[in-house]
Design an enzyme around this catalytic site. Sequence first.
Site, PDB file in Angstrom:
ATOM      1  N   ASN A 110      -2.523   2.558   3.633  1.00 50.18           N
ATOM      2  CA  ASN A 110      -1.987   3.891   3.945  1.00 50.18           C
ATOM      3  C   ASN A 110      -2.807   4.991   3.287  1.00 50.18           C
ATOM      4  OD1 ASN A 110       0.243   3.186   5.549  1.00 50.18           O
ATOM      5  ND2 ASN A 110       1.447   2.670   3.732  1.00 50.18           N
TER       6      ASN A 110
ATOM      7  N   PHE B 167      -0.512  -0.621  12.644  1.00 53.42           N
ATOM      8  CA  PHE B 167      -1.405  -0.148  11.579  1.00 53.42           C
ATOM      9  C   PHE B 167      -1.932  -1.246  10.651  1.00 53.42           C
ATOM     10  CE2 PHE B 167      -2.119   1.288   7.238  1.00 53.42           C
ATOM     11  CZ  PHE B 167      -3.138   2.214   7.427  1.00 53.42           C
ATOM     12  N   ASN B 168      -1.049  -2.079  10.092  1.00 55.40           N
ATOM     13  CA  ASN B 168      -1.507  -3.055   9.086  1.00 55.40           C
ATOM     14  C   ASN B 168      -2.515  -4.043   9.676  1.00 55.40           C
ATOM     15  OD1 ASN B 168       0.070  -1.949   7.079  1.00 55.40           O
ATOM     16  ND2 ASN B 168       1.770  -3.382   7.373  1.00 55.40           N
TER      17      ASN B 168
ATOM     18  N   ASP C 234       6.864   1.106   1.873  1.00 52.55           N
ATOM     19  CA  ASP C 234       6.529   0.145   0.805  1.00 52.55           C
ATOM     20  C   ASP C 234       7.360   0.450  -0.447  1.00 52.55           C
ATOM     21  OD1 ASP C 234       3.580  -1.092   1.703  1.00 52.55           O
ATOM     22  OD2 ASP C 234       3.911   0.974   2.332  1.00 52.55           O
TER      23      ASP C 234
ATOM     24  N   THR D  21       3.005  -6.192   2.807  1.00 50.05           N
ATOM     25  CA  THR D  21       3.525  -5.069   3.594  1.00 50.05           C
ATOM     26  C   THR D  21       2.399  -4.062   3.830  1.00 50.05           C
ATOM     27  OG1 THR D  21       4.226  -3.874   1.598  1.00 50.05           O
ATOM     28  CG2 THR D  21       5.847  -5.359   2.597  1.00 50.05           C
TER      29      THR D  21
ATOM     30  N   ASP E 252       0.851  -1.200   0.000  1.00 47.40           N
ATOM     31  CA  ASP E 252       0.000   0.000   0.000  1.00 47.40           C
ATOM     32  C   ASP E 252       0.890   1.255   0.000  1.00 47.40           C
ATOM     33  OD1 ASP E 252       0.993  -0.334   2.590  1.00 47.40           O
ATOM     34  OD2 ASP E 252      -0.862   0.331   3.571  1.00 47.40           O
TER      35      ASP E 252
ATOM     36  N   HIS F 154       9.893   0.177   8.035  1.00 54.09           N
ATOM     37  CA  HIS F 154       9.249  -1.104   8.350  1.00 54.09           C
ATOM     38  C   HIS F 154       9.313  -2.142   7.223  1.00 54.09           C
ATOM     39  CE1 HIS F 154       7.376   1.061  11.699  1.00 54.09           C
ATOM     40  NE2 HIS F 154       7.002   1.982  10.838  1.00 54.09           N
ATOM     41  N   ASP F 155       8.686  -1.801   6.084  1.00 55.50           N
ATOM     42  CA  ASP F 155       8.342  -2.842   5.106  1.00 55.50           C
ATOM     43  C   ASP F 155       9.540  -3.578   4.491  1.00 55.50           C
ATOM     44  OD1 ASP F 155       5.700  -2.324   5.611  1.00 55.50           O
ATOM     45  OD2 ASP F 155       5.444  -0.976   3.909  1.00 55.50           O
TER      46      ASP F 155
HETATM   47  C1  BDR Z   1       3.098  -0.223   8.546  1.00 55.49           C
HETATM   48  O1  BDR Z   1       2.035   0.713   8.392  1.00 55.49           O
HETATM   49  C2  BDR Z   1       2.202   1.474   7.233  1.00 55.49           C
HETATM   50  O2  BDR Z   1       1.945   2.818   7.488  1.00 55.49           O
HETATM   51  C3  BDR Z   1       3.603   1.213   6.741  1.00 55.49           C
HETATM   52  O3  BDR Z   1       3.652   1.278   5.333  1.00 55.49           O
HETATM   53  C4  BDR Z   1       3.919  -0.148   7.272  1.00 55.49           C
HETATM   54  O4  BDR Z   1       3.497  -1.158   6.375  1.00 55.49           O
HETATM   55  C5  BDR Z   1       3.856   0.111   9.807  1.00 55.49           C
HETATM   56  O5  BDR Z   1       3.019   0.039  10.908  1.00 55.49           O
HETATM   57 CA    CA Z   2       2.971  -0.629   4.062  1.00 53.60          CA
END
Ligand code: BDR
Ligand code: CA
Length: 314
Positions: free
Chosen positions: A39, A165-166, A15, A124, A10, A239-240
């Site tokens: 996102n 978040f994910n 990403d 991701t 996303d 993160h991703d």
């Molecule tokens: C995840 O949430 C999204 O905002 C980022 O792209 C990542 O995948 C981190 O919590």
């Molecule tokens: Ca992401």
Amino acid sequence: MPVPIIIDCDPGHDDALALMLAAADPAVDLLAITTVAGNQTLDKTTLNARRVCTLAGITDVPVAAGCDRPLVQPLAVAADVHGASGLDGPRFPPPTVDVVPEHAVDLIHRILREHPEPVTLVPTAPLTNIALLLTRYPDSASRIREIVLMGGSTERGNRTPAAEFNIHTDPEAAAIVLDSGVPVTMCGLNVTHQALATPEVLARFEALGTELGRTCAELLAYFGSAYHRLWGMPHPPLHDPVAVARVIDPTLVECVDATVSIELHGSHTRGATVVDLHHYLGRPVNARVAVSLDTERFWDRMVGAVEALGSRRA
Ligand code: BDR
Ligand code: CA
């Protein structure tokens, strides 16, 4: 032999770099890029995937759009972190890479059926597309080598104090994936917060002297300002790409076996990953959980990927 993978994403600042790492690193073979709402809305995350592919010269990988909302709850995007476009900061040239006329879930299913060997999925983003794949096409499960996802945490969250978040964006989808019996590796915040984009890291991208290197530095600068504003963090966590790195070289990301449950009902904890690292509950293990990152080698690999893509274009 490179590991065949599909990234479900996303974009999203982190990403974007995950796509570059996957497209350039010789240890993986990127078969497809699929997008999902997360996102930002699906139209924006898909446009962003096309923008990244165009700038990075990723022209030989199909891009397909998937689900435009979570399975049960309404979509709540992360404009506070990624901006109104989902990829605020740098300017991108108009995209020339197009989407294929096939739903992401159908494309993933077709590739799984046709590819000579099982394929690794690297989500991701919220797990909506992957959950739909597993429910609509149950024969997919045996064709997936493993699911190596960015999401969750062994500790606290970032979308709420409890939830990352994910997972928080589509907890029902996450529960389907964790309960599917497909091998799952969870790269959560506890390990992605070890991939901090310090000023030295930004300088390495700048020093590549390419448009792509500069764009990465600008993406990370925007991401850094959001993390500073929202959480007071001096450097943003990337993160991703950590999930991609785990597939590229498992020694980059150390994992332990654990039982992961998704909280679906808590009034303050919905979307939390409840991780039994010490097998205290005696329930069957359903995931490998990432616990530490070889930070130096991770950044070498990430910068190396952007260098390789940038010089391919030069
Ligand atoms: C995840 O949430 C999204 O905002 C980022 O792209 C990542 O995948 C981190 O919590
Ligand atoms: Ca992401």
